[in-house]
Design a protein around this motif. Structure first.
Motif, short mmCIF file in Angstrom:
data_model
loop_
_atom_site.label_atom_id
_atom_site.label_comp_id
_atom_site.label_asym_id
_atom_site.label_seq_id
_atom_site.Cartn_x
_atom_site.Cartn_y
_atom_site.Cartn_z
N SER A 148 35.86 35.50 6.29
CA SER A 148 36.95 35.54 5.31
C SER A 148 37.81 34.28 5.38
CB SER A 148 37.85 36.75 5.56
OG SER A 148 37.13 37.88 5.91
N THR A 149 37.33 33.26 6.07
CA THR A 149 38.17 32.07 6.28
C THR A 149 38.01 31.08 5.11
OG1 THR A 149 37.63 32.33 8.60
CG2 THR A 149 38.74 30.29 7.99
N PRO A 150 39.12 30.69 4.47
CA PRO A 150 39.02 29.72 3.38
C PRO A 150 38.40 28.40 3.85
CG PRO A 150 41.23 30.68 3.52
CD PRO A 150 40.49 31.15 4.73
N GLU A 151 37.62 27.74 2.96
CA GLU A 151 36.93 26.49 3.31
C GLU A 151 37.89 25.45 3.87
OE1 GLU A 151 33.68 25.49 3.60
OE2 GLU A 151 33.40 27.63 3.22
N LEU A 152 39.05 25.34 3.21
CA LEU A 152 40.03 24.32 3.63
C LEU A 152 40.44 24.52 5.09
CD1 LEU A 152 42.58 23.92 0.69
CD2 LEU A 152 41.29 22.10 1.86
N VAL A 153 40.63 25.78 5.45
CA VAL A 153 41.03 26.11 6.82
C VAL A 153 39.89 25.78 7.79
CG1 VAL A 153 41.65 28.00 8.39
CG2 VAL A 153 42.65 27.89 6.11
N LYS A 154 38.67 26.13 7.38
CA LYS A 154 37.51 25.84 8.25
C LYS A 154 37.45 24.34 8.54
CE LYS A 154 34.04 29.24 6.90
NZ LYS A 154 32.82 29.40 6.11
N ASN A 155 37.61 23.54 7.49
CA ASN A 155 37.48 22.09 7.67
C ASN A 155 38.60 21.51 8.52
OD1 ASN A 155 35.25 22.22 6.09
ND2 ASN A 155 36.33 21.71 4.18
N ARG A 156 39.79 22.08 8.33
CA ARG A 156 40.96 21.50 9.01
C ARG A 156 41.09 21.98 10.47
NH1 ARG A 156 44.19 20.11 11.79
NH2 ARG A 156 46.40 19.62 11.58
N TYR A 157 40.74 23.25 10.72
CA TYR A 157 41.09 23.81 12.02
C TYR A 157 39.90 24.18 12.92
CZ TYR A 157 45.88 24.08 10.35
OH TYR A 157 47.13 23.77 9.89
N PHE A 158 38.68 23.87 12.48
CA PHE A 158 37.51 24.22 13.31
C PHE A 158 36.52 23.06 13.35
CE2 PHE A 158 39.27 28.20 11.90
CZ PHE A 158 39.06 29.08 12.95
N LYS A 159 35.73 23.06 14.41
CA LYS A 159 34.58 22.15 14.48
C LYS A 159 33.34 23.03 14.56
CE LYS A 159 35.96 17.75 16.31
NZ LYS A 159 37.40 18.01 16.46
N GLU A 160 32.34 22.70 13.73
CA GLU A 160 31.14 23.54 13.72
C GLU A 160 29.98 22.81 14.39
OE1 GLU A 160 27.41 25.26 11.88
OE2 GLU A 160 28.21 23.25 11.57
N ASN A 161 29.25 23.52 15.23
CA ASN A 161 28.09 22.93 15.86
C ASN A 161 27.03 24.03 16.01
OD1 ASN A 161 26.39 21.24 17.14
ND2 ASN A 161 27.50 21.17 19.09
N ASN A 162 25.89 23.83 15.32
CA ASN A 162 24.80 24.82 15.38
C ASN A 162 25.27 26.25 15.11
OD1 ASN A 162 22.65 23.17 15.82
ND2 ASN A 162 22.98 23.13 18.06
N GLY A 163 26.12 26.42 14.11
CA GLY A 163 26.57 27.76 13.74
C GLY A 163 27.67 28.32 14.63
N LEU A 164 28.16 27.52 15.58
CA LEU A 164 29.25 27.98 16.46
C LEU A 164 30.52 27.22 16.06
CD1 LEU A 164 29.19 29.99 18.77
CD2 LEU A 164 29.09 28.07 20.36
N TRP A 165 31.58 27.99 15.78
CA TRP A 165 32.83 27.38 15.30
C TRP A 165 33.85 27.36 16.43
CZ3 TRP A 165 33.24 25.83 10.09
CH2 TRP A 165 32.13 26.16 9.30
N THR A 166 34.32 26.16 16.77
CA THR A 166 35.30 26.03 17.85
C THR A 166 36.67 25.76 17.26
OG1 THR A 166 33.58 25.09 19.24
CG2 THR A 166 35.84 24.78 19.99
N ILE A 167 37.64 26.54 17.72
CA ILE A 167 38.99 26.40 17.18
C ILE A 167 39.65 25.11 17.67
CG2 ILE A 167 40.16 27.76 19.00
CD1 ILE A 167 41.28 28.79 15.81
N ASP A 168 40.44 24.51 16.79
CA ASP A 168 41.17 23.28 17.11
C ASP A 168 42.04 23.47 18.37
OD1 ASP A 168 42.42 20.70 15.67
OD2 ASP A 168 44.05 21.87 16.58
#
Ligand SMILES: C[S@@+](CC[C@H](N)C(=O)[O-])C[C@H]1O[C@@H](n2cnc3c(N)ncnc32)[C@H](O)[C@@H]1O
Length: 289
Positions: A172-192
């Motif tokens: 349910s996370t908006p795209e903008l938030v994903k781009n700004r506050y997470f790093k994605e690697n192989n399907g794993l999202w790490t919080i800023d």
């Protein structure tokens, strides 16, 4: 030993275990939910090389390892379903109505405290941290922001402390938030890292009023999607505890499918349709019928 060597749980064994669970945590398992306890604990009995639930309840309540086993049991029987930005309309009420008013009210102390009670694997308190972060922007450095996530499940809190999530948690996370506050690697999202550093996690059982007292007074309490597992007596107790721990101009948010109507002598609801939020009644005022 395999799970087929564990004898099925009888109704009497279920009643006994359900009472032990309720007394310790307030989680109410009606008889229709017997299959949940059984399916989640059978493997534990195999690990302990026990053949029936009488042995397990004795181990749980009488053995030298009882508090460890309670922890192990709560890790297994709790339902930890959650996600980032769960129920966005409610979070919009927090972001657009409640938070700006509180920031204004706290502008002299510049201190804000937010408790996410029963936070499961941490998505909720991190979501609140993101909202506070984007609201304050560069002003954040002037503020003392404390966001605490608590849960009865140590296993859930271990996930929270890692700050790494699957795509499912991000659904349910908006795209903008994903781009700004997470790093994605192989399907794993790490919080800023900055968001992670805004949140602390602690083990806490909502039955434990004294521990809640030790954490002091909060400006905002989120307690969503856990009171559905409680009966009225436990809900009353928890709502009373929140009344003691919330600032007079603070706000309590509950889950959209929960209600505290029949157990609430302390709060009035705020007039935001999507908010499911409450403010403490002023001293001497009683709740309208
Ligand atoms: C469905 S999750 C809700 C997570 C989050 N608040 C949300 O709305 O997305 C419910 C959580 O309540 C926790 N819980 C259940 N009983 C509890 C208790 N007595 N004290 C603290 N946490 C409890 C469970 O471990 C689980 O992680």
């Amino acid at each position: 030993m395999s799970s087929s060597s564990v004898r099925p749980m009888s109704d009497a064994q279920f009643k006994k275990l359900a009472k032990i669970i309720y007394d310790r945590s307030g989680i109410h398992f009606p008889e229709t939910k017997k299959y949940i306890i059984e399916s989640r604990l059978t493997h534990r009995l195999v690990e302990l090389e026990m053949e029936d639930y009488d042995q397990y309840t004795a181990f749980l309540t009488m053995g030298p390892y009882q508090s460890d086993e309670f922890q192990e049991m709560f890790n297994r029987i709790t339902i930890n379903e959650t996600s980032f930005f769960r129920n966005e309309p409610q979070l919009t009420v927090f972001e657009r109505q409640v938070l700006p008013e509180l920031l204004e009210a706290r502008s002299s102390t510049k201190r804000l405290r937010v408790w996410s009670a029963a936070c499961s694997t941490g998505e909720e308190p991190f979501t609140l941290a993101i909202i506070v972060h984007r609201t304050l922007g560069v002003r954040l450095k002037d503020w003392n922001i404390e966001i605490m996530g608590t849960d009865i499940s140590e296993r859930a809190l271990n996930v929270a402390n890692k700050g790494e999530y699957s795509s499912y948690a991000m659904r349910s996370t908006p795209e903008l938030v994903k781009n700004r506050y997470f790093k994605e690697n192989n399907g794993l999202w790490t919080i800023d890292e900055q968001i992670r550093s805004m949140v602390t996690f602690e083990l806490h059982n909502l039955k434990d009023r004294l521990a809640a007292k030790r954490h002091g007074i909060w400006d905002v309490i989120f307690c969503r999607n856990v009171m559905i597992y409680f009966d009225d007596e436990m809900k009353k107790r928890v709502v009373g505890m929140f009344a003691d721990q919330l600032a007079p101009d603070g706000t309590l948010f509950i889950g959209h499918s929960e209600n505290i109507r029949d157990v609430n002598d302390h709060f009035e609801s705020l007039p935001y349709t999507q908010g499911f939020c409450y403010r403490p009644l002023k001293a001497g005022v009683s709740k309208a019928a």
